[in-house]
Design a protein around this motif. Structure first.
Motif, mmCIF file in Angstrom:
data_model
loop_
_atom_site.group_PDB
_atom_site.id
_atom_site.type_symbol
_atom_site.label_atom_id
_atom_site.label_comp_id
_atom_site.label_asym_id
_atom_site.label_seq_id
_atom_site.Cartn_x
_atom_site.Cartn_y
_atom_site.Cartn_z
ATOM 1 N N ARG A 151 43.901 52.448 38.231
ATOM 2 C CA ARG A 151 44.605 51.643 37.236
ATOM 3 C C ARG A 151 45.181 50.400 37.906
ATOM 4 O O ARG A 151 45.692 50.474 39.024
ATOM 5 N N VAL A 152 45.129 49.292 37.187
ATOM 6 C CA VAL A 152 45.755 48.067 37.681
ATOM 7 C C VAL A 152 47.266 48.258 37.577
ATOM 8 O O VAL A 152 47.769 48.587 36.500
ATOM 9 N N PRO A 153 47.984 48.116 38.695
ATOM 10 C CA PRO A 153 49.432 48.273 38.635
ATOM 11 C C PRO A 153 50.066 47.249 37.693
ATOM 12 O O PRO A 153 49.605 46.107 37.596
ATOM 13 N N SER A 154 51.102 47.681 36.992
ATOM 14 C CA SER A 154 51.808 46.762 36.103
ATOM 15 C C SER A 154 53.300 47.063 36.194
ATOM 16 O O SER A 154 53.716 48.079 36.748
ATOM 17 N N LEU A 174 53.575 44.680 46.526
ATOM 18 C CA LEU A 174 52.476 43.847 46.998
ATOM 19 C C LEU A 174 52.394 43.906 48.517
ATOM 20 O O LEU A 174 53.415 43.943 49.203
ATOM 21 N N VAL A 175 51.170 43.903 49.021
ATOM 22 C CA VAL A 175 50.917 43.841 50.463
ATOM 23 C C VAL A 175 49.913 42.724 50.694
ATOM 24 O O VAL A 175 48.878 42.667 50.038
ATOM 25 N N ILE A 176 50.227 41.844 51.614
ATOM 26 C CA ILE A 176 49.330 40.762 52.027
ATOM 27 C C ILE A 176 48.970 41.035 53.481
ATOM 28 O O ILE A 176 49.848 41.217 54.317
ATOM 29 N N ASP A 201 39.999 36.454 55.891
ATOM 30 C CA ASP A 201 40.267 37.796 56.416
ATOM 31 C C ASP A 201 41.536 38.403 55.816
ATOM 32 O O ASP A 201 42.038 39.412 56.279
ATOM 33 N N SER A 202 42.055 37.792 54.761
ATOM 34 C CA SER A 202 43.297 38.240 54.149
ATOM 35 C C SER A 202 43.035 39.014 52.857
ATOM 36 O O SER A 202 42.197 38.624 52.044
ATOM 37 N N PHE A 203 43.759 40.116 52.692
ATOM 38 C CA PHE A 203 43.716 40.898 51.456
ATOM 39 C C PHE A 203 45.045 40.739 50.732
ATOM 40 O O PHE A 203 46.101 40.718 51.365
ATOM 41 N N GLN A 204 44.984 40.663 49.403
ATOM 42 C CA GLN A 204 46.169 40.732 48.566
ATOM 43 C C GLN A 204 46.017 42.019 47.757
ATOM 44 O O GLN A 204 45.067 42.157 46.976
ATOM 45 N N LEU A 205 46.943 42.948 47.959
ATOM 46 C CA LEU A 205 46.859 44.281 47.372
ATOM 47 C C LEU A 205 48.107 44.576 46.558
ATOM 48 O O LEU A 205 49.190 44.075 46.866
ATOM 49 N N ALA A 206 47.935 45.435 45.533
ATOM 50 C CA ALA A 206 49.064 45.888 44.721
ATOM 51 C C ALA A 206 49.065 47.409 44.687
ATOM 52 O O ALA A 206 48.001 48.045 44.656
ATOM 53 N N GLN A 262 45.413 55.381 48.834
ATOM 54 C CA GLN A 262 46.804 55.277 48.382
ATOM 55 C C GLN A 262 46.902 54.691 46.972
ATOM 56 O O GLN A 262 47.947 54.178 46.587
ATOM 57 N N ASN A 263 45.799 54.747 46.222
ATOM 58 C CA ASN A 263 45.762 54.218 44.849
ATOM 59 C C ASN A 263 46.111 52.740 44.777
ATOM 60 O O ASN A 263 46.743 52.281 43.819
ATOM 61 N N GLY A 264 45.710 52.007 45.821
ATOM 62 C CA GLY A 264 45.961 50.570 45.844
ATOM 63 C C GLY A 264 44.925 49.834 45.013
ATOM 64 O O GLY A 264 43.860 50.361 44.676
ATOM 65 N N TYR A 265 45.235 48.616 44.687
ATOM 66 C CA TYR A 265 44.367 47.761 43.881
ATOM 67 C C TYR A 265 44.173 46.438 44.611
ATOM 68 O O TYR A 265 45.148 45.787 45.016
ATOM 69 N N GLU A 266 42.917 46.059 44.802
ATOM 70 C CA GLU A 266 42.600 44.792 45.468
ATOM 71 C C GLU A 266 42.681 43.659 44.464
ATOM 72 O O GLU A 266 41.853 43.563 43.560
ATOM 73 N N ILE A 267 43.689 42.828 44.628
ATOM 74 C CA ILE A 267 43.857 41.675 43.744
ATOM 75 C C ILE A 267 42.797 40.636 44.075
ATOM 76 O O ILE A 267 42.061 40.174 43.210
ATOM 77 N N THR A 268 42.734 40.269 45.352
ATOM 78 C CA THR A 268 41.751 39.290 45.809
ATOM 79 C C THR A 268 41.700 39.307 47.333
ATOM 80 O O THR A 268 42.538 39.921 47.990
#
Length: 86
Positions: free
Chosen positions: A3-6, A11-13, A58-63, A48-54
């Protein structure tokens, strides 16, 4: 499917320190290393049920739905990156 977190999310960068110099020094090795890095990051956030925003370079933006999931991702990812066969 994740599920997309809402609402309130964590957030983790991520970023690879010094990657620009590594790309300049040995682009072939860096391409291989980035593939391994990305695989490890994706495996860890999915556990960990994370969601890849973009991603960008080499950088990830995760929620994450919960701060503990984000923290667990960070710890496990660092351990797996440390133990990787670079």
């Amino acid at each position: 499917k994740v599920r997309v977190p809402s609402g309130e999310v964590s957030l983790v960068i991520t970023d690879i320190q010094g990657s620009t110099a590594m790309w300049e020094e040995d682009p072939t090795a860096m391409k291989d290393a980035l593939c391994l890095h990305d695989s490890i990051v994706r495996k860890c956030y999915s556990q960990q049920n994370g969601y890849e925003i973009t991603t960008e370079g080499d950088s990830f933006q995760l929620a994450f739905h919960h701060p503990l999931d984000a923290l667990s991702f960070c710890l496990q990812c660092q351990i797996n990156l440390f133990k990787a066969d670079w």
